[in-house]
Motif scaffolding. Structure first.
Motif, PDB file in Angstrom:
ATOM      1  N   GLY A  81       0.829  -1.192   0.000  1.00 11.12           N
ATOM      2  CA  GLY A  81       0.000   0.000   0.000  1.00 11.12           C
ATOM      3  C   GLY A  81       0.864   1.242   0.000  1.00 11.12           C
ATOM      4  O   GLY A  81       2.090   1.178   0.095  1.00 11.12           O
ATOM      5  N   ILE A  83       1.625   5.022   1.684  1.00  6.54           N
ATOM      6  CA  ILE A  83       1.463   5.924   2.823  1.00  6.54           C
ATOM      7  C   ILE A  83       1.112   7.319   2.316  1.00  6.54           C
ATOM      8  O   ILE A  83       1.730   7.827   1.375  1.00  6.54           O
ATOM      9  CB  ILE A  83       2.756   5.979   3.649  1.00  6.54           C
ATOM     10  CG1 ILE A  83       3.004   4.632   4.350  1.00  6.54           C
ATOM     11  CG2 ILE A  83       2.721   7.116   4.665  1.00  6.54           C
ATOM     12  CD1 ILE A  83       4.356   4.553   5.038  1.00  6.54           C
ATOM     13  N   GLU A  86      -3.838  11.491   5.817  1.00  3.93           N
ATOM     14  CA  GLU A  86      -5.243  11.076   5.765  1.00  3.93           C
ATOM     15  C   GLU A  86      -6.092  12.048   4.952  1.00  3.93           C
ATOM     16  O   GLU A  86      -7.158  11.684   4.453  1.00  3.93           O
ATOM     17  CB  GLU A  86      -5.800  10.927   7.190  1.00  3.93           C
ATOM     18  CG  GLU A  86      -5.746  12.195   8.016  1.00  3.93           C
ATOM     19  CD  GLU A  86      -6.058  11.963   9.488  1.00  3.93           C
ATOM     20  OE1 GLU A  86      -6.307  10.798   9.854  1.00  3.93           O
ATOM     21  OE2 GLU A  86      -6.032  12.943  10.251  1.00  3.93           O
ATOM     22  N   ASN A  91      -6.436   9.820  -0.992  1.00  2.00           N
ATOM     23  CA  ASN A  91      -7.242   9.198   0.052  1.00  2.00           C
ATOM     24  C   ASN A  91      -8.647   9.777   0.136  1.00  2.00           C
ATOM     25  O   ASN A  91      -9.538   9.151   0.710  1.00  2.00           O
ATOM     26  CB  ASN A  91      -6.550   9.354   1.414  1.00  2.00           C
ATOM     27  CG  ASN A  91      -7.105   8.424   2.475  1.00  2.00           C
ATOM     28  OD1 ASN A  91      -7.413   7.268   2.201  1.00  2.00           O
ATOM     29  ND2 ASN A  91      -7.230   8.931   3.687  1.00  2.00           N
ATOM     30  N   LYS A 104      -3.975  -0.382  -1.290  1.00  2.00           N
ATOM     31  CA  LYS A 104      -4.633   0.352  -0.227  1.00  2.00           C
ATOM     32  C   LYS A 104      -3.882   1.651   0.078  1.00  2.00           C
ATOM     33  O   LYS A 104      -2.652   1.681   0.061  1.00  2.00           O
ATOM     34  CB  LYS A 104      -4.679  -0.514   1.042  1.00  2.00           C
ATOM     35  CG  LYS A 104      -5.469   0.102   2.199  1.00  2.00           C
ATOM     36  CD  LYS A 104      -5.561  -0.887   3.358  1.00  2.00           C
ATOM     37  CE  LYS A 104      -6.385  -0.309   4.504  1.00  2.00           C
ATOM     38  NZ  LYS A 104      -6.539  -1.267   5.617  1.00  2.00           N
ATOM     39  N   LEU A 106      -2.768   4.051   2.863  1.00  2.00           N
ATOM     40  CA  LEU A 106      -2.521   3.957   4.304  1.00  2.00           C
ATOM     41  C   LEU A 106      -2.464   5.375   4.864  1.00  2.00           C
ATOM     42  O   LEU A 106      -1.408   6.010   4.903  1.00  2.00           O
ATOM     43  CB  LEU A 106      -1.208   3.205   4.557  1.00  2.00           C
ATOM     44  CG  LEU A 106      -1.128   1.813   3.903  1.00  2.00           C
ATOM     45  CD1 LEU A 106       0.299   1.282   3.944  1.00  2.00           C
ATOM     46  CD2 LEU A 106      -2.089   0.851   4.570  1.00  2.00           C
ATOM     47  N   TYR A 123       4.976   5.179  12.407  1.00  2.00           N
ATOM     48  CA  TYR A 123       4.097   4.179  11.786  1.00  2.00           C
ATOM     49  C   TYR A 123       4.901   2.971  11.314  1.00  2.00           C
ATOM     50  O   TYR A 123       4.511   1.810  11.553  1.00  2.00           O
ATOM     51  CB  TYR A 123       3.344   4.803  10.619  1.00  2.00           C
ATOM     52  CG  TYR A 123       2.573   3.794   9.793  1.00  2.00           C
ATOM     53  CD1 TYR A 123       1.360   3.285  10.243  1.00  2.00           C
ATOM     54  CD2 TYR A 123       3.087   3.323   8.588  1.00  2.00           C
ATOM     55  CE1 TYR A 123       0.665   2.342   9.504  1.00  2.00           C
ATOM     56  CE2 TYR A 123       2.399   2.382   7.843  1.00  2.00           C
ATOM     57  CZ  TYR A 123       1.191   1.894   8.300  1.00  2.00           C
ATOM     58  OH  TYR A 123       0.516   0.946   7.565  1.00  2.00           O
ATOM     59  N   PHE A 127       4.678  -0.810  12.654  1.00  2.00           N
ATOM     60  CA  PHE A 127       4.203  -1.812  11.694  1.00  2.00           C
ATOM     61  C   PHE A 127       5.132  -3.026  11.669  1.00  2.00           C
ATOM     62  O   PHE A 127       4.688  -4.174  11.808  1.00  2.00           O
ATOM     63  CB  PHE A 127       4.105  -1.201  10.296  1.00  2.00           C
ATOM     64  CG  PHE A 127       3.593  -2.162   9.262  1.00  2.00           C
ATOM     65  CD1 PHE A 127       2.238  -2.292   9.018  1.00  2.00           C
ATOM     66  CD2 PHE A 127       4.475  -2.971   8.537  1.00  2.00           C
ATOM     67  CE1 PHE A 127       1.766  -3.205   8.079  1.00  2.00           C
ATOM     68  CE2 PHE A 127       4.011  -3.885   7.598  1.00  2.00           C
ATOM     69  CZ  PHE A 127       2.652  -3.997   7.363  1.00  2.00           C
ATOM     70  N   PRO A 139       3.449  -1.351   3.787  1.00  2.00           N
ATOM     71  CA  PRO A 139       3.737  -0.042   3.197  1.00  2.00           C
ATOM     72  C   PRO A 139       4.877  -0.131   2.187  1.00  2.00           C
ATOM     73  O   PRO A 139       5.954  -0.655   2.511  1.00  2.00           O
ATOM     74  CB  PRO A 139       4.124   0.824   4.407  1.00  2.00           C
ATOM     75  CG  PRO A 139       4.516  -0.145   5.472  1.00  2.00           C
ATOM     76  CD  PRO A 139       3.706  -1.372   5.243  1.00  2.00           C
TER      77      PRO A 139
END
Length: 344
Positions: A81, A83, A86, A91, A104, A106, A123, A127, A139
Motif C-alpha cells: 500500500g 502511505i 489522511e 485518500n 490500499k 494507508l 508508523y 508496523f 507499506p
C-alpha cells in the motif's frame, strides 16, 4: 450560461493563449504518435534542464488521477500500500482510484495537510514490530503533494527529513504536483524543481490546474528505475495517441519561465483576498500561503452569497458553520476578485 462569480477551483478556464496559439500553428503537422515526436522531446529537454536532471525520464499523462494511479501501481507490488496524509488527494478526492488498482491507501495523521517524517517513522516502526505484519498490507511507498490539499507547503527541510526515513526503509518517495506552479511562485516556498528531482523517486508537474488544457508531466529523475513505465502508462489509459498535444503545452510553459509566471497571478490575487478577509474579520481555517484560501463561514452566509458567487464546500465544522474554499488561478482577474470581496 452561468453568470455567477466562480472561485470553486483552478481548472475552470481553458488554457493560456500562447498554448492555444501554438496548438493552432502546429495543428496540421503530421507527427509520430505516443510522444515519440520532436515536439515531445523538446519539451522533455526543457523540463530536464529546469530540473537539473539531464538523464530524467519525462512522460506526459492525460490527468492527475491517471498520473497518481499509474505511478503508484508502477512502484508497488500487489501486496503493498501507499502511505499518505489522511487528507491526501488519493485518500479523499480520487474516487478510490488507487484501491481500484489493487493498492490500499494507508492514511496517517496530519497537521495542516502535511504528514511529518516523525509520524511516518513511528508508523513504520510499529508496523514492522508487529509479529504478524506479513498478514497486513505492507507499506511500499510514500505519497505527498506540493502544495497539499490544504494549500500548505512542505519545506525543503521537511522533505529532506521524509526522504531520510524513506531511504532507511527503502521506500520510494512520490510527489503529486497538481498545483506545483503555485508552489514555485509562492514567496514562502523554498523547494525548487531541482530539489524535487534530488529528493523524489518520481513527481509530476501539474498542467491541468496550472494553465494547460489538460495533462501532467511525470518526471522520473533516475532513468530506468521503473521498468517498462511507458507500458504501464498505456495500461492505465493515461497515454495519448496524439502525444504531441499534451507535450506541446509543456514545451510552451517551460519557455521563458511561463510556468512560474502563471502561478504568480494566482498567488498575488489569493494573497489580496486573504488579507482583505482578515481585515473584514473573517477566520481562515488553514495557514495556506498558496492559491487555495479556506474561510470559515456561517451556513446562512454561504446560502446568502450562493446566488452571486460559487465557492467550493470543504467541510462542516459544526451545525452553524462550514469551511469554504476560494481558489484563484493563473487566469483569475482583479475585477472578479474585487466583486467577490464585495459580495462577501
Amino acid at each position: 450560461m452561468e453568470n455567477r462569480l466562480n472561485f470553486a477551483s483552478d481548472y475552470l478556464e481553458g488554457a493560456h493563449p500562447v498554448i492555444l496559439q501554438r496548438l493552432m500553428e502546429t495543428n496540421l503537422l503530421k507527427t509520430p504518435g505516443y510522444g515519440v515526436d520532436e515536439i515531445s522531446e523538446a519539451a522533455r529537454e526543457k523540463i530536464r534542464k529546469a530540473c537539473e536532471a539531464p538523464e530524467a525520464e519525462v512522460h506526459f499523462l492525460v490527468g492527475g488521477t491517471q498520473a497518481n494511479a499509474t505511478m503508484i501501481d508502477a512502484f508497488l507490488r500487489g501486496y503493498q500500500g501507499v502511505i499518505a496524509a489522511e487528507t491526501g488527494h488519493i485518500n479523499v478526492h480520487e474516487s478510490g482510484a488507487i484501491e481500484a488498482g489493487g493498492h490500499k491507501v494507508l492514511g496517517l495523521p496530519q497537521k495542516d495537510g502535511k504528514v511529518s517524517a516523525d509520524t511516518i517513522r513511528e508508523y513504520l516502526e510499529n508496523f514492522f514490530a508487529d509479529e504478524s505484519f506479513e498478514h497486513m498490507v505492507i507499506p511500499g511507498m510514500v505519497y505527498l503533494s506540493q502544495p497539499t490539499e490544504y494549500g500548505t507547503l512542505y519545506s525543503k527541510a521537511e522533505l529532506t527529513a521524509i526522504k531520510d526515513v524513506c531511504k532507511e526503509y527503502n521506500l520510494p518517495l512520490y510527489i503529486d504536483g497538481a498545483r506545483l506552479a503555485y508552489a514555485l511562485a509562492c514567496p514562502e516556498n523554498d523547494v525548487t524543481l531541482p530539489d524535487l528531482a534530488k529528493l523524489c523517486d518520481a513527481f509530476y508537474i501539474g498542467g491541468t490546474k496550472c494553465g494547460a488544457l489538460f495533462g501532467e508531466a511525470v518526471v522520473v529523475p533516475k532513468k530506468g528505475s521503473i521498468p517498462h513505465l511507458f507500458t504501464t502508462v498505456k495500461q492505465h489509459g493515461a497515454l495519448l495517441a496524439k502525444g504531441r498535444i499534451a507535450s506541446l503545452q509543456f514545451d510552451v510553459m517551460f519557455t521563458d519561465g511561463l510556468y512560474e509566471k502563471m502561478g504568480e497571478n494566482g498567488i498575488r490575487l489569493a494573497n489580496h483576498i486573504r488579507q482583505e478577509l482578515l481585515n473584514k474579520g473573517y477566520t481562515l481555517a488553514f495557514p495556506s500561503p498558496t492559491n487555495q484560501i479556506f474561510v470559515l463561514l456561517e451556513k446562512k452566509k454561504v446560502q446568502e452569497i450562493s446566488d452571486k458567487a460559487i465557492l467550493s464546500f470543504w467541510e462542516n465544522t459544526d451545525e452553524e458553520h462550514s469551511i469554504m474554499r476560494i481558489c484563484t488561478s493563473w487566469a483569475a482577474r482583479e475585477e472578479e476578485v474585487e466583486e467577490l470581496l464585495e459580495v462577501l
